[in-house]
Design an enzyme around this catalytic site. Structure first.
Site, PDB file in Angstrom:
ATOM      1  N   ARG A 110       0.812  -1.224   0.000  1.00 43.19           N
ATOM      2  CA  ARG A 110       0.000   0.000   0.000  1.00 43.19           C
ATOM      3  C   ARG A 110       0.844   1.273   0.000  1.00 43.19           C
ATOM      4  NH1 ARG A 110      -2.551  -3.314   3.623  1.00 43.19           N
ATOM      5  NH2 ARG A 110      -4.460  -4.242   2.817  1.00 43.19           N
ATOM      6  N   GLU A 174      13.238  19.709 -22.890  1.00 49.81           N
ATOM      7  CA  GLU A 174      12.410  20.035 -21.718  1.00 49.81           C
ATOM      8  C   GLU A 174      13.017  21.223 -20.957  1.00 49.81           C
ATOM      9  OE1 GLU A 174       9.543  18.578 -21.401  1.00 49.81           O
ATOM     10  OE2 GLU A 174       9.694  16.524 -22.179  1.00 49.81           O
TER      11      GLU A 174
END
Ligand SMILES: NC(=O)c1ccc[n+]([C@@H]2O[C@H](COP(=O)([O-])OP(=O)(O)OC[C@H]3O[C@@H](n4cnc5c(N)ncnc54)[C@H](O)[C@@H]3O)[C@@H](O)[C@H]2O)c1
Ligand SMILES: [Zn+2]
Length: 365
Positions: A110, A174
């Site tokens: 998780r 970028e």
């Protein structure tokens, strides 16, 4: 939003850095085959010397590693090695390893912390920052993923010494993008020092990397979930680029190369729709003129492509809302905005045609 550290060597004092950030000294190191070969031994030794416990995982150096089958296999390796929630993931590589490592970290037990150690110019200035992590689905790139911010981004520009020139230019697209969308002074700095930066000369390289990383982090901090339109400005040139990448099957054109072409199109579109004045257009183009492409790539992947075909492929852009294309345009050099209203196909096609004329070296109108 994340703690970003830019220095050489970035791993000095890593143990202390981990403690300061509440991270355990247990790390799963994720490499691709290239970064393992180039930097693995040295990094693992540093970790051992600094009292870390580590396990290593290596994936093939290709986009296909950003897949569910790879992630699934690596979950298995981690479970077998008793990696639990007290561990961290440290991704060493370009955007592929960073996205895959982040994806696994976001989902394993998780969620465990991820630390990014980017080794390409694109990863240092873009993909390692901002917490978007994803794998690809056969039906679409980056379709399955999470927002999972890295606890630390460890940037050491000296890793770029081994990076092929093509990847340097792809990342530089970028970097220039940040100048266009957010900072005119930075754009001038990049224009002036373009050669030094692409030749990896210091202090210009570190300055360019640092500034880019901080611009991205700042934008992401202000608009994490892309709700205000600010984060969307990071997609300057990308609506065109996605069409080009799709036509190149995500293989024959580097993302940054597509973005370079896309930014030329977007500059023309900004001008043709009367947002950007002529002088700014010319100045923007003179900067983008400095980019190099491998022989044949520009012709095959852009100049020979029909504008209508490119436009059609732009519609599969995952960022589309309904059937409307979203464009990021410039008001001035250093200031971008997300165009809310729909744009007719005509000016878009004209911008592509203008870009084709620009790249084929002919005189502008
Ligand atoms: N998460 C985001 O916000 C975000 C943003 C942009 C791009 N991305 C993703 O990033 C990926 C592209 O990343 P990339 O351009 O870094 O490609 P990449 O990870 O494939 O790296 C390019 C090549 O360089 C090699 N390499 C890496 N570091 C090296 C070094 N220091 N020396 C020599 N070789 C080295 C790699 O092994 C690979 O062969 C795409 O999957 C894209 O979707 C994600
Ligand atoms: Zn991009």
């Amino acid at each position: 939003m994340s703690t970003i550290i830019v220095r050489t060597p970035v791993t000095a004092g890593l143990g202390e850095l981990f403690s300061t950030h509440g991270l355990s000294k247990k790390v799963v190191m994720l490499f691709d085959e290239n970064t393992r070969k180039l930097y693995g031994d040295e990094l693992l030794k540093t970790l051992t010397d600094q009292g870390f416990q580590w396990k290593e995982l290596v994936v093939p150096a290709r986009e296909a590693s950003k897949s569910f089958s790879t992630a699934y296999r690596l979950y298995g390796r981690m479970i077998e090695a008793d990696v639990d929630r007290s561990w961290n993931m440290l991704a060493v590589g370009g955007g592929v390893v960073g996205d895959l490592g982040g994806f696994i970290a976001a989902s394993y037990y998780r969620g465990i912390p991820v630390i990014q150690l980017p080794t390409t110019l694109l990863a240092m200035t873009d993909s390692s920052i901002g917490g978007k992590v994803a794998i690809n689905h056969p039906l679409g790139k980056n379709m399955i993923g999470f927002f999972h911010l890295p606890k630390l981004v460890l940037i050491d520009p000296s890793y770029l010494k081994t990076l092929p020139e093509r990847e340097i230019y792809a990342g530089m697209a970028e970097v220039i993008k940040y100048g266009f969308i957010a900072d005119e002074a930075f754009l001038s700095f990049l224009d002036l020092n373009f050669k030094a930066i692409t030749e990896l000369q210091e202090p210009w390289l570190t300055e360019a990397v640092k500034k880019s990383a901080f611009i991205k982090d700042d934008v992401v901090t202000k608009d994490f979930r892309e709700t205000s339109g600010l984060r969307a400005t990071l997609n300057f040139g990308h609506t065109f680029a996605h069409g080009l990448e799709k036509l190149a099957e995500y293989r024959y054109l580097r993302h940054g190369e597509a973005v370079t072409i896309g930014m030329v199109c977007a500059l023309f579109l900004s001008h043709n729709l009367e947002y950007l004045d002529r002088a700014s257009l010319e100045r923007g183009l003179s900067i983008l003129k400095k980019f190099r492409f491998p022989k044949g790539v520009l012709k095959l992947r852009f100049l020979d492509i029909e504008s209508e075909l490119l436009l059609e492929n732009m519609f599969s852009d995952k960022k589309k809302l309904d059937k409307k294309l979203r464009f990021v345009l410039l008001k001035t050099l250093g200031e971008a905005f997300l165009l809310e209203e729909n744009v007719d196909n005509k000016p878009v096609l004209k911008a592509i045609d203008d870009a084709r004329i620009f790249f084929s070296g002919k005189r502008l109108h």
